[in-house]
Design an enzyme around this catalytic site. Structure first.
Site, PDB file in Angstrom:
ATOM      1  N   GLU A  67      57.113  57.943  -4.540  1.00  0.00           N
ATOM      2  CA  GLU A  67      55.852  58.671  -4.452  1.00  0.00           C
ATOM      3  C   GLU A  67      54.753  57.818  -3.829  1.00  0.00           C
ATOM      4  O   GLU A  67      54.800  56.589  -3.886  1.00  0.00           O
ATOM      5  CB  GLU A  67      55.398  59.059  -5.847  1.00  0.00           C
ATOM      6  CG  GLU A  67      55.256  57.804  -6.695  1.00  0.00           C
ATOM      7  CD  GLU A  67      54.299  57.920  -7.848  1.00  0.00           C
ATOM      8  OE1 GLU A  67      54.348  58.944  -8.522  1.00  0.00           O
ATOM      9  OE2 GLU A  67      53.522  56.996  -8.063  1.00  0.00           O
ATOM     10  N   CYS A  86      47.751  55.163  -2.315  1.00  0.00           N
ATOM     11  CA  CYS A  86      48.399  54.323  -3.334  1.00  0.00           C
ATOM     12  C   CYS A  86      49.898  54.402  -3.058  1.00  0.00           C
ATOM     13  O   CYS A  86      50.477  55.482  -3.125  1.00  0.00           O
ATOM     14  CB  CYS A  86      48.019  54.919  -4.686  1.00  0.00           C
ATOM     15  SG  CYS A  86      48.956  54.266  -6.050  1.00  0.00           S
ATOM     16  N   CYS A 110      61.082  50.902 -11.393  1.00  0.00           N
ATOM     17  CA  CYS A 110      60.560  49.573 -11.709  1.00  0.00           C
ATOM     18  C   CYS A 110      61.355  48.984 -12.869  1.00  0.00           C
ATOM     19  O   CYS A 110      61.713  49.693 -13.813  1.00  0.00           O
ATOM     20  CB  CYS A 110      59.084  49.662 -12.098  1.00  0.00           C
ATOM     21  SG  CYS A 110      58.349  48.047 -12.438  1.00  0.00           S
ATOM     22  N   CYS A 135      57.187  48.961 -18.616  1.00  0.00           N
ATOM     23  CA  CYS A 135      56.019  49.142 -19.493  1.00  0.00           C
ATOM     24  C   CYS A 135      56.143  50.533 -20.137  1.00  0.00           C
ATOM     25  O   CYS A 135      56.310  51.528 -19.426  1.00  0.00           O
ATOM     26  CB  CYS A 135      54.724  49.062 -18.695  1.00  0.00           C
ATOM     27  SG  CYS A 135      54.607  47.533 -17.754  1.00  0.00           S
ATOM     28  N   CYS A 180      54.199  53.783 -19.014  1.00  0.00           N
ATOM     29  CA  CYS A 180      54.249  54.089 -17.582  1.00  0.00           C
ATOM     30  C   CYS A 180      55.500  54.904 -17.273  1.00  0.00           C
ATOM     31  O   CYS A 180      56.607  54.536 -17.676  1.00  0.00           O
ATOM     32  CB  CYS A 180      54.256  52.777 -16.795  1.00  0.00           C
ATOM     33  SG  CYS A 180      54.674  52.989 -15.054  1.00  0.00           S
ATOM     34  N   GLY A 205      56.901  50.616  -8.783  1.00  0.00           N
ATOM     35  CA  GLY A 205      57.473  49.292  -8.535  1.00  0.00           C
ATOM     36  C   GLY A 205      56.528  48.145  -8.808  1.00  0.00           C
ATOM     37  O   GLY A 205      55.315  48.321  -8.943  1.00  0.00           O
ATOM     38  N   GLU A 206      57.118  46.957  -8.902  1.00  0.00           N
ATOM     39  CA  GLU A 206      56.350  45.728  -9.114  1.00  0.00           C
ATOM     40  C   GLU A 206      56.344  44.978  -7.766  1.00  0.00           C
ATOM     41  O   GLU A 206      57.333  44.363  -7.380  1.00  0.00           O
ATOM     42  CB  GLU A 206      57.025  44.896 -10.229  1.00  0.00           C
ATOM     43  CG  GLU A 206      56.486  43.495 -10.404  1.00  0.00           C
ATOM     44  CD  GLU A 206      54.964  43.390 -10.375  1.00  0.00           C
ATOM     45  OE1 GLU A 206      54.295  43.975 -11.228  1.00  0.00           O
ATOM     46  OE2 GLU A 206      54.440  42.709  -9.467  1.00  0.00           O
ATOM     47  N   SER A 250      48.653  45.199  -6.887  1.00  0.00           N
ATOM     48  CA  SER A 250      48.567  45.110  -8.352  1.00  0.00           C
ATOM     49  C   SER A 250      49.872  44.550  -8.904  1.00  0.00           C
ATOM     50  O   SER A 250      50.960  44.944  -8.479  1.00  0.00           O
ATOM     51  CB  SER A 250      48.324  46.526  -8.900  1.00  0.00           C
ATOM     52  OG  SER A 250      48.309  46.513 -10.296  1.00  0.00           O
ATOM     53  N   SER A 305      47.549  43.675 -13.958  1.00  0.00           N
ATOM     54  CA  SER A 305      47.635  44.695 -15.007  1.00  0.00           C
ATOM     55  C   SER A 305      47.736  43.978 -16.345  1.00  0.00           C
ATOM     56  O   SER A 305      48.794  43.492 -16.725  1.00  0.00           O
ATOM     57  CB  SER A 305      48.866  45.575 -14.781  1.00  0.00           C
ATOM     58  OG  SER A 305      48.690  46.310 -13.598  1.00  0.00           O
ATOM     59  N   LEU A 306      46.615  43.916 -17.049  1.00  0.00           N
ATOM     60  CA  LEU A 306      46.567  43.116 -18.276  1.00  0.00           C
ATOM     61  C   LEU A 306      46.917  43.965 -19.506  1.00  0.00           C
ATOM     62  O   LEU A 306      47.859  43.673 -20.222  1.00  0.00           O
ATOM     63  CB  LEU A 306      45.173  42.495 -18.402  1.00  0.00           C
ATOM     64  CG  LEU A 306      45.077  41.266 -19.283  1.00  0.00           C
ATOM     65  CD1 LEU A 306      45.942  40.125 -18.777  1.00  0.00           C
ATOM     66  CD2 LEU A 306      43.624  40.795 -19.396  1.00  0.00           C
ATOM     67  N   HIS A 307      46.119  44.983 -19.763  1.00  0.00           N
ATOM     68  CA  HIS A 307      46.344  45.975 -20.836  1.00  0.00           C
ATOM     69  C   HIS A 307      46.254  45.435 -22.261  1.00  0.00           C
ATOM     70  O   HIS A 307      46.176  46.214 -23.213  1.00  0.00           O
ATOM     71  CB  HIS A 307      47.688  46.699 -20.676  1.00  0.00           C
ATOM     72  CG  HIS A 307      47.929  47.216 -19.301  1.00  0.00           C
ATOM     73  ND1 HIS A 307      47.005  47.985 -18.640  1.00  0.00           N
ATOM     74  CD2 HIS A 307      48.963  47.055 -18.436  1.00  0.00           C
ATOM     75  CE1 HIS A 307      47.462  48.284 -17.436  1.00  0.00           C
ATOM     76  NE2 HIS A 307      48.640  47.722 -17.289  1.00  0.00           N
ATOM     77  N   ASN A 349      46.900  57.990 -18.677  1.00  0.00           N
ATOM     78  CA  ASN A 349      47.408  59.309 -18.314  1.00  0.00           C
ATOM     79  C   ASN A 349      48.544  59.649 -19.271  1.00  0.00           C
ATOM     80  O   ASN A 349      49.396  58.798 -19.534  1.00  0.00           O
ATOM     81  CB  ASN A 349      47.986  59.283 -16.892  1.00  0.00           C
ATOM     82  CG  ASN A 349      46.972  59.701 -15.856  1.00  0.00           C
ATOM     83  OD1 ASN A 349      46.348  60.751 -15.974  1.00  0.00           O
ATOM     84  ND2 ASN A 349      46.802  58.866 -14.856  1.00  0.00           N
ATOM     85  N   CYS A 365      50.850  56.660 -12.207  1.00  0.00           N
ATOM     86  CA  CYS A 365      51.929  55.857 -11.662  1.00  0.00           C
ATOM     87  C   CYS A 365      53.320  56.442 -11.975  1.00  0.00           C
ATOM     88  O   CYS A 365      53.734  56.503 -13.117  1.00  0.00           O
ATOM     89  CB  CYS A 365      51.752  54.484 -12.303  1.00  0.00           C
ATOM     90  SG  CYS A 365      52.982  53.282 -12.000  1.00  0.00           S
TER      91      CYS A 365
END
Ligand code: SAH
Ligand code: SF4
Length: 427
Positions: A116, A135, A142, A146, A149, A192-193, A224, A247-249, A323, A366
Site C-alpha cells: 500500500e 506515504c 513487516c 508491533c 500495527c 515495512g521497516e 521512519s 517510532s518511540l511509543h 488508529n 499503516c
C-alpha cells in the site's frame, strides 16, 4: 525477461480490483542509476544520449508503459520492453476518503504480492503552500510485529526492490499531475521497516534527490524507523540523507518491549543515544513518533518519562491518536488525555504536535488496507492475541520486564518469514 504471460497494463490511476498477476521477473527501470543505464545502452550499441531520453520519460513524464517511451525508436522500445519493466506496479486500486484529501493505493507487484501507499493532500492555508505527500512502503509486511500495527499482524513478506519503492512515488506523482499538481513530500511510513531494507531505501532516496531524476530536496523526504540502531549509526556516518523519524511509543523499556518488540534487541536508551548522535552530527532535528493508546502509554508517568528522556535534545515529538486495528484490545487515547500529555512534554521545552488521523474510514493507518486484503485471522486467534496483549501491557505497566525468548528475536530482526522470491531481487 518475461517468465510467463505479461501482466495486465497499469493505467496510472485505478484498476477495478486487486487481482493476481502472472509472474514477471524483469527488473524495473526506475531502480537503475544513470551510470548503469548508460552502460546498458552502450553495451546494446546505442548512443549515451538515448539513456538521457529514457530517464526523461521515466522521471519527468512518469512513463508507465512502453508506448510512452518516445522519442526512442520502436526497435529500442521493444528491446527495453523485453528486458525491463517500465513500471513494477502491475496494477493499482485507489480508495478515497476525507472528501478526496486522502487516497489509499493498493499496488499489485509482479509476483502478486500487494503493498500500500497513501497519498495525502494538504490545501494551502495561513501562508503555507499546498502540499501533496505520499506515504510509501519499503517491504511487503513487516517482521517487527508491533501489536498495535496492522502491518505487524501481516508478518514479513519480502523486501521491496528499489524500483518497487520508486514506482510508488512515480505513481503518486502521475496521479497528482492529472490535476496539474506536483508531489511535494515523500515519507517512508507505509508497510515495512525501512532500515531493515536500508541499501535499497538509500538507492531510492538518491534517485528522489537527484536533480536529473525525481529532483525532490532531501528535506522533503522522511524515513521512519522502529529503532534499528546499527542502521541509524550507519546513516549518521553517511551524513544528512533525509529527515529521520523514530517510532518511540514508550519511553520505558518494559512497555516498549511490548509495543515495539525490537526494543528487546535495542532498548530505548540505545535508540535515543543513536538518534541524538545523528541529530548532533547532521544538525537535523529528529522526529519522535508516539502513537497514543488509551490507558496504555498515555499516563502522566509516561509523559514525565518521555520529557526526561528527550530533555535538551534537538527533537520534535509527534503524538498520533492510535488508529483502531481489529486484532488489538486497544483504542486511541481521548483527545483530552493527548492534550494533557502534550502539555507535560512541552513543559520540558520540547516541541510537540498532535497529528490528526487521515483516512480512518478507508483504513489508512499503516498497513490496514493490505491487512484487510490479506483477510482477518480467525476469531480464536484474535481472542488469544488480545488476551496476551492485555496481560503483557498490564505487566509492563507494573514495571515488569519480560525477556524475549531467544527464538523470538530472529523474527523481530527480519531473519525469519516467508522466502524472498529469487526473481524479484533486482532493481
Ligand atoms: N516501520 C516503520 C515505518 C512504518 S510505520 C516504523 O515503525 O517507524 C509508520 C508509523 O505508523 C509508525 O510510527 C507506526 O508506529 C505508526 N502506526 C502503526 N500502526 C498505527 C496505528 N494503528 N495507529 C497509529 N499509528 C500507527
Ligand atoms: Fe513494522 Fe512499523 Fe508496523 Fe512496527 S509500526 S510492525 S515496525 S511497520
Amino acid at each position: 525477461m518475461i517468465t510467463s504471460a505479461a501482466p495486465p497494463p497499469s493505467n496510472g490511476t485505478a484498476s477495478d480490483s486487486v487481482v493476481a498477476v502472472a509472474w514477471d521477473a524483469r527488473p524495473g527501470l526506475s531502480g537503475l542509476d544513470p551510470e548503469r543505464l548508460e552502460a546498458w545502452f552502450l553495451a546494446a550499441g546505442r548512443p549515451a544520449y538515448r539513456a538521457r531520453q529514457l530517464a526523461d520519460a521515466i522521471w519527468r513524464r512518469h512513463a508507465h508503459d512502453v508506448t510512452q517511451l518516445r522519442p526512442l525508436p520502436g526497435d529500442l522500445r521493444a528491446l527495453l520492453d523485453r528486458e525491463f519493466r517500465i513500471d513494477t506496479l502491475a496494477s493499482t486500486e485507489v480508495r478515497a476518503a476525507d472528501g478526496g484529501l486522502t487516497e489509499k493505493a493498493l499496488h499489485v507487484l509482479g509476483d502478486s504480492n500487494v503493498v500500500e501507499s497513501v497519498l495525502m493532500h494538504y490545501p494551502a492555508r495561513a501562508g503555507r503552500r499546498e502540499r501533496h505527500t505520499v506515504c510509501i512502503s519499503s517491504q511487503v509486511g513487516c517482521a517487527v510485529g508491533c501489536p498495535f500495527c496492522a502491518t505487524g499482524e501481516l508478518g514479513f513478506g519480502r523486501d521491496l526492490t528499489t524500483s518497487e519503492i520508486l514506482d510508488q512515488v512515480r505513481w503518486a506523482a502521475r496521479h497528482v499531475a492529472v490535476d496539474g499538481r506536483r508531489l511535494t513530500n515523500v515519507v517512508f511510513m507505509g508497510e515495512g521497516e525501512p532500515l531493515l531494507n536500508l541499501d535499497r531505501v538509500l538507492e531510492a532516496v538518491r534517485a528522489l534527490a537527484d536533480p536529473l531524476r525525481f529532483g525532490l530536496g532531501v528535506r522533503h523526504v522522511t524515513v521512519s524507523t522502529s529503532g534499528v540502531v546499527p542502521a541509524i549509526r550507519r546513516l549518521t556516518a553517511l551524513g544528512p540523507q533525509f529527515t529521520l523519524a523514530i517510532s518511540l511509543h514508550a519511553a520505558r523499556d518494559p512497555l516498549r518491549d511490548v509495543l515495539v518488540p525490537l526494543n528487546r534487541r535495542w532498548p530505548v536508551s540505545e535508540v535515543v543515544a543513536a538518534a541524538r548522535d545523528h541529530a548532533r552530527a547532521t544538525g537535523r532535528r529528529v522526529s519522535y513518533e508516539y502513537t497514543m493508546i488509551g490507558g496504555v502509554n498515555d499516563t502522566d508517568a509516561d509523559a514525565i518519562a518521555l520529557a526526561e528522556l528527550l530533555r535538551g535534545d534537538l527533537a520534535h515529538v509527534n503524538l498520533i491518536p492510535m488508529n483502531p486495528v481489529a486484532h488489538t484490545p486497544w483504542t486511541a487515547s481521548p483527545m483530552a488525555a493527548i492534550e494533557a500529555f502534550a502539555g507535560r512534554v512541552r513543559a520540558a521545552g520540547l516541541s510537540v504536535t498532535i497529528r490528526r488521523n487521515r483516512g480512518q474510514d478507508i483504513g489508512a493507518a499503516c498497513g490496514q488496507l493490505a491487512a484487510e486484503h490479506a483477510g482477518e485471522p480467525p476469531p480464536e486467534v484474535v481472542a488469544i492475541r488480545r488476551e496476551r496483549l492485555v496481560a503483557d501491557s498490564a505487566a509492563a505497566l507494573r514495571g515488569e520486564r519480560r525477556r524475549a525468548a531467544a527464538a523470538e528475536l530472529p523474527v523481530a530482526l527480519g531473519l525469519a518469514g516467508r522466502p524472498v522470491p529469487a526473481g524479484d531481487r533486482s532493481p
